[in-house]
Design a protein around this motif. Sequence first.
Motif, mmCIF file in Angstrom:
data_model
loop_
_atom_site.group_PDB
_atom_site.id
_atom_site.type_symbol
_atom_site.label_atom_id
_atom_site.label_comp_id
_atom_site.label_asym_id
_atom_site.label_seq_id
_atom_site.Cartn_x
_atom_site.Cartn_y
_atom_site.Cartn_z
ATOM 1 N N UNK A 155 -0.582 -3.561 -31.147
ATOM 2 C CA UNK A 155 -0.605 -2.695 -30.167
ATOM 3 C C UNK A 155 -1.262 -3.419 -29.009
ATOM 4 N N UNK A 156 -1.478 -3.062 -28.121
ATOM 5 C CA UNK A 156 -2.339 -3.726 -26.955
ATOM 6 C C UNK A 156 -2.337 -2.052 -26.342
ATOM 7 N N UNK A 157 -4.381 -2.530 -25.813
ATOM 8 C CA UNK A 157 -4.762 -1.067 -25.479
ATOM 9 C C UNK A 157 -5.872 -1.618 -24.457
ATOM 10 N N UNK A 158 -5.822 -1.118 -23.455
ATOM 11 C CA UNK A 158 -7.543 -0.562 -22.629
ATOM 12 C C UNK A 158 -7.972 -1.690 -22.762
ATOM 13 N N UNK A 159 -8.727 -2.574 -22.300
ATOM 14 C CA UNK A 159 -9.903 -3.240 -23.299
ATOM 15 C C UNK A 159 -11.031 -2.499 -23.203
ATOM 16 N N UNK A 160 -11.239 -1.511 -22.005
ATOM 17 C CA UNK A 160 -12.356 -0.568 -21.626
ATOM 18 C C UNK A 160 -12.417 -0.169 -22.970
ATOM 19 N N UNK A 161 -11.322 0.775 -23.402
ATOM 20 C CA UNK A 161 -10.758 2.349 -24.413
ATOM 21 C C UNK A 161 -11.205 1.537 -25.735
ATOM 22 N N UNK A 162 -10.675 0.323 -26.267
ATOM 23 C CA UNK A 162 -11.056 -0.220 -27.473
ATOM 24 C C UNK A 162 -12.932 -0.651 -27.205
ATOM 25 N N UNK A 163 -13.153 -1.281 -26.508
ATOM 26 C CA UNK A 163 -14.606 -1.472 -26.500
ATOM 27 C C UNK A 163 -15.015 -0.124 -27.051
ATOM 28 N N UNK A 164 -14.795 1.208 -26.084
ATOM 29 C CA UNK A 164 -15.586 2.198 -26.340
ATOM 30 C C UNK A 164 -15.118 3.279 -27.591
ATOM 31 N N UNK A 165 -14.315 3.431 -28.030
ATOM 32 C CA UNK A 165 -13.757 3.354 -30.030
ATOM 33 C C UNK A 165 -13.921 2.387 -30.223
ATOM 34 N N UNK A 166 -14.857 0.846 -30.630
ATOM 35 C CA UNK A 166 -15.526 0.409 -31.841
ATOM 36 C C UNK A 166 -16.995 0.804 -31.504
#
Length: 304
Positions: A155-166
């Motif tokens: 899956x490809x997710x917006x980098x900012x969203x991935x960082x925020x989730x983690x």
Amino acid sequence: MSSSAAVDTEADLVCELDSARGIVDALCSVRWKRFQDALVELSEHGIVIIVEETGCLQAKVYLQRELFIKYDYGATGRPRFGVSLGLFIDCLNTFSVPGRSNVLELRYPGPDMQLMLRSVDSPDAGIYAEIRTIIPETISWDYNFEPAGSIPLSFTVKSAALKEAIDDLEWPGSSIQISLQPAPPSVIFRGEGHGDLQIDFNYYANTDLLIAFSCDRQVSHRYKYKFLRATTSNIPASVLKDNRGSKATIGRGGMLKIQHLVSVAKPSVPHPHIDSAGYQQPSRIAYIEFFVKPEVEESNADDD
């Protein structure tokens, strides 16, 4: 023959960059603790920098030869050397002066097997540095990534969203479970510890965040939080600002690969690899890959 020509003949690599800033951003992305050693591998195709942690986390930065305005490779095989990652970053920062043209030359090896850096385009002042290299240790684990099946689990997710989730998953205080399911197509991050937290990325509902999705069967693996966090903790602000996507792929045995793209183009300066519309060609991008081993559960510890 002049002395400089003799050095060029003896060097495995002499290359020049028109900006050190993007390289600093790329290397900072894989720096997750204060003291880290990096393995540098040279080839006719470019430079690869590898760092790893306790056999469970590894990162690679690919600097393709097209990133350089000069790339003279004279070695046979693929020379390797070790270097302090923090020292390398600090040296590169010295050559990155905002608002000034700073062409940087890298040369290896020097007379004492050192990595040599110098500015080459300043008429009034020059900066020069040498970094002592070390004999590299053998990479302690096989980072060869194998697909989990004929259809990629990715899956490809917006980098900012991935960082925020983690970042949000830190407070449960446990390892993190990542699940992919085909129906409905979604990615689920779940942490259980002092509390429970689940973050869902639903493909059809959040196409602005979850950009791409590929999965033909349900899969789930757990990863140690500190290793998962290292994959996004130092993503450059430029990547987050540009709202780029980061790609995650689950391979055989649950190996997790996370890929980021970092621009190394000199800001506001025309370059032959940037077209009239300002679109940066792939050759002006540094590729970063993280590999995270899953936690082995007792129930499947003996499985292949």
